[in-house]
Design a protein around this motif. Structure first.
Motif, PDB file in Angstrom:
ATOM      1  N   GLY A 136       0.801  -1.209   0.000  1.00 38.06           N
ATOM      2  CA  GLY A 136       0.000   0.000   0.000  1.00 38.06           C
ATOM      3  C   GLY A 136       0.835   1.260   0.000  1.00 38.06           C
ATOM      4  N   SER A 137       0.167   2.386   0.148  1.00 49.47           N
ATOM      5  CA  SER A 137       0.831   3.689   0.182  1.00 49.47           C
ATOM      6  C   SER A 137       0.085   4.585   1.157  1.00 49.47           C
ATOM      7  N   GLY A 138       0.790   5.583   1.661  1.00 46.95           N
ATOM      8  CA  GLY A 138       0.193   6.481   2.634  1.00 46.95           C
ATOM      9  C   GLY A 138       0.888   6.349   3.978  1.00 46.95           C
ATOM     10  N   PRO A 139       0.314   6.887   5.055  1.00 41.03           N
ATOM     11  CA  PRO A 139       0.910   6.806   6.392  1.00 41.03           C
ATOM     12  C   PRO A 139       1.162   5.365   6.817  1.00 41.03           C
ATOM     13  N   ILE A 140       2.205   5.177   7.598  1.00 42.21           N
ATOM     14  CA  ILE A 140       2.674   3.821   7.939  1.00 42.21           C
ATOM     15  C   ILE A 140       2.036   3.284   9.214  1.00 42.21           C
ATOM     16  N   TRP A 141       1.477   2.080   9.105  1.00 38.29           N
ATOM     17  CA  TRP A 141       1.111   1.262  10.250  1.00 38.29           C
ATOM     18  C   TRP A 141       2.113   0.110  10.324  1.00 38.29           C
ATOM     19  N   LEU A 142       2.850   0.037  11.421  1.00 34.92           N
ATOM     20  CA  LEU A 142       3.825  -1.033  11.614  1.00 34.92           C
ATOM     21  C   LEU A 142       3.126  -2.250  12.212  1.00 34.92           C
ATOM     22  N   ILE A 143       3.505  -3.430  11.741  1.00 32.54           N
ATOM     23  CA  ILE A 143       2.875  -4.682  12.176  1.00 32.54           C
ATOM     24  C   ILE A 143       3.953  -5.623  12.708  1.00 32.54           C
ATOM     25  N   THR A 144       3.695  -6.201  13.879  1.00 32.46           N
ATOM     26  CA  THR A 144       4.689  -7.087  14.478  1.00 32.46           C
ATOM     27  C   THR A 144       4.035  -8.377  14.975  1.00 32.46           C
ATOM     28  N   HIS A 145       4.565  -9.509  14.556  1.00 33.10           N
ATOM     29  CA  HIS A 145       4.022 -10.814  14.939  1.00 33.10           C
ATOM     30  C   HIS A 145       4.567 -11.244  16.294  1.00 33.10           C
ATOM     31  N   GLY A 146       4.202 -12.437  16.732  1.00 30.35           N
ATOM     32  CA  GLY A 146       4.629 -12.953  18.024  1.00 30.35           C
ATOM     33  C   GLY A 146       5.609 -14.109  17.902  1.00 30.35           C
ATOM     34  N   TRP A 147       5.796 -14.821  19.012  1.00 35.42           N
ATOM     35  CA  TRP A 147       6.750 -15.938  19.068  1.00 35.42           C
ATOM     36  C   TRP A 147       6.352 -17.040  18.089  1.00 35.42           C
ATOM     37  N   SER A 148       7.328 -17.516  17.320  1.00 38.32           N
ATOM     38  CA  SER A 148       7.131 -18.552  16.305  1.00 38.32           C
ATOM     39  C   SER A 148       6.065 -18.158  15.290  1.00 38.32           C
ATOM     40  N   GLY A 149       5.875 -16.857  15.110  1.00 39.12           N
ATOM     41  CA  GLY A 149       4.938 -16.362  14.103  1.00 39.12           C
ATOM     42  C   GLY A 149       5.675 -15.853  12.883  1.00 39.12           C
ATOM     43  N   SER A 150       4.954 -15.192  12.001  1.00 38.36           N
ATOM     44  CA  SER A 150       5.550 -14.595  10.815  1.00 38.36           C
ATOM     45  C   SER A 150       4.592 -13.564  10.243  1.00 38.36           C
ATOM     46  N   THR A 151       5.121 -12.724   9.379  1.00 35.82           N
ATOM     47  CA  THR A 151       4.301 -11.695   8.740  1.00 35.82           C
ATOM     48  C   THR A 151       3.142 -12.303   7.971  1.00 35.82           C
ATOM     49  N   SER A 152       3.329 -13.482   7.407  1.00 39.35           N
ATOM     50  CA  SER A 152       2.285 -14.088   6.567  1.00 39.35           C
ATOM     51  C   SER A 152       0.970 -14.279   7.319  1.00 39.35           C
ATOM     52  N   GLN A 153       1.028 -14.365   8.645  1.00 36.42           N
ATOM     53  CA  GLN A 153      -0.202 -14.453   9.428  1.00 36.42           C
ATOM     54  C   GLN A 153      -1.055 -13.194   9.288  1.00 36.42           C
ATOM     55  N   PHE A 154      -0.407 -12.088   8.968  1.00 38.09           N
ATOM     56  CA  PHE A 154      -1.086 -10.798   8.896  1.00 38.09           C
ATOM     57  C   PHE A 154      -1.426 -10.375   7.467  1.00 38.09           C
ATOM     58  N   TYR A 155      -1.230 -11.240   6.486  1.00 36.89           N
ATOM     59  CA  TYR A 155      -1.511 -10.853   5.095  1.00 36.89           C
ATOM     60  C   TYR A 155      -2.930 -10.318   4.905  1.00 36.89           C
ATOM     61  N   PRO A 156      -3.970 -10.968   5.461  1.00 36.68           N
ATOM     62  CA  PRO A 156      -5.325 -10.416   5.276  1.00 36.68           C
ATOM     63  C   PRO A 156      -5.476  -9.012   5.868  1.00 36.68           C
ATOM     64  N   LEU A 157      -4.902  -8.784   7.043  1.00 42.41           N
ATOM     65  CA  LEU A 157      -4.985  -7.454   7.644  1.00 42.41           C
ATOM     66  C   LEU A 157      -4.174  -6.443   6.843  1.00 42.41           C
ATOM     67  N   MET A 158      -3.024  -6.849   6.338  1.00 40.32           N
ATOM     68  CA  MET A 158      -2.214  -5.938   5.525  1.00 40.32           C
ATOM     69  C   MET A 158      -2.988  -5.475   4.294  1.00 40.32           C
ATOM     70  N   GLU A 159      -3.713  -6.399   3.667  1.00 42.73           N
ATOM     71  CA  GLU A 159      -4.532  -6.013   2.516  1.00 42.73           C
ATOM     72  C   GLU A 159      -5.609  -5.020   2.935  1.00 42.73           C
ATOM     73  N   HIS A 160      -6.215  -5.257   4.077  1.00 41.63           N
ATOM     74  CA  HIS A 160      -7.254  -4.348   4.577  1.00 41.63           C
ATOM     75  C   HIS A 160      -6.673  -2.962   4.868  1.00 41.63           C
ATOM     76  N   ILE A 161      -5.515  -2.921   5.494  1.00 37.85           N
ATOM     77  CA  ILE A 161      -4.865  -1.649   5.809  1.00 37.85           C
ATOM     78  C   ILE A 161      -4.554  -0.873   4.535  1.00 37.85           C
TER      79      ILE A 161
END
Length: 283
Positions: A77-102
């Motif tokens: 995306g583009s525009g102001p930045i929302w930083l996303i951070t996963h947890g233990w034994s996680g990964s960014t891929s868990q947040f792909y649906p939210l990243m698309e929404h953002i």
């Protein structure tokens, strides 16, 4: 901590747990250095999670260097930045649906894999390294208008003193707010030798100059005066929902959204998380 311990903590008597206790105590007594090295590999090596969420179109990978190695970043995306951070034994891929929404809401979703997680370099993971990585990420980008954090990533975020996080609205998903208590209880219930565990922790404290007893995400959240929404499932087996409730009862800045029947991980792509982001971003 290894998933074999972190995600397997029965409260009833366990012969296996008893054997773990005896063997780790004996190992530490007979071969201290080797025992600490072995324990470090066991306790601090996360599982590299493979999530089946489809990769969003337009996702851009990058790299940011930290002391643990190259961290892989993901931007959408583009525009102001929302930083996303996963947890233990996680990964960014868990947040792909939210990243698309953002991204669809006119923001930039910037996420990264911690060292030893996802596609990033490094082998070990622990809270001091998480905090360092968050600070490095904050230094690498322009103004951050908000942060989304899951599980242990929430504890690391609240531990960070980076200026870019202090006034930013927070969306905490299944946060581990009683981190220290949770950690000690988890290791104790696993049967692992607490003396050997403390020896591993002592090495980390010296390396990062980060005393274990100073860790207090709950208090840091109570001290904040910026909008925060916690999304949590009451049946979460790994992050205590009642702790989130207690925080909300003590702070006018924190709201709790209950999301039922998701557990600890699936909640990350729940409608409750999407709606909570919309609420924070509009503010």
């Amino acid at each position: 901590m290894s998933n074999k311990i972190y995600f397997n903590t029965p409260s009833r008597f366990s012969l296996k747990r008893s054997l773990v206790n005896v063997s780790t105590r004996l190992h530490h007594t007979l071969a201290r250095k080797h025992a600490i090295k072995t324990a470090k590999n066991l306790l601090l090596t996360p599982v590299r999670l493979k999530v089946k969420n489809p990769e969003p179109k337009g996702l851009i990978r990058g790299k940011v260097a930290c002391s643990q190695g190259q961290l892989i970043t993901y931007t959408l995306g583009s525009g102001p930045i929302w930083l996303i951070t996963h947890g233990w034994s996680g990964s960014t891929s868990q947040f792909y649906p939210l990243m698309e929404h953002i991204a669809q809401q006119g923001f930039t979703a910037l996420a990264f894999d911690y060292a030893g997680h996802g596609e990033s370099e490094g082998k070990f993971g622990h809270l001091p390294a998480f905090v360092e990585a968050l600070d490095v990420m904050a230094d690498s980008c322009d103004e951050i208008v908000g942060v989304v954090a899951h599980s242990m990533g929430s504890a690391a975020l609240l531990e960070s003193k980076h200026q870019k996080f202090q006034a930013a609205p927070l969306l905490l998903v299944a946060p581990v707010l009683n981190y220290l208590e949770n950690l000690m209880q988890t290791v104790s219930r696993s049967g692992f030798s607490m003396k050997l565990f403390n020896a591993v922790i002592s090495e980390l404290e010296q390396e990062y100059q980060y005393p274990l007893q100073k860790i207090n995400p709950q208090q840091h959240l109570l001290d904040r005066k910026s909008a925060t929404i916690i999304v949590h499932d009451p049946e979460d087996k790994f992050a205590n929902y009642s702790v989130s409730q207690d925080i909300v009862n003590c702070s006018p800045w924190v709201n709790l959204v209950t999301a039922n029947s998701y557990g600890h991980s699936r909640i990350m792509k729940s409608q409750e998380v999407m709606d909570s982001f919309d609420s924070l971003s509009k503010k």
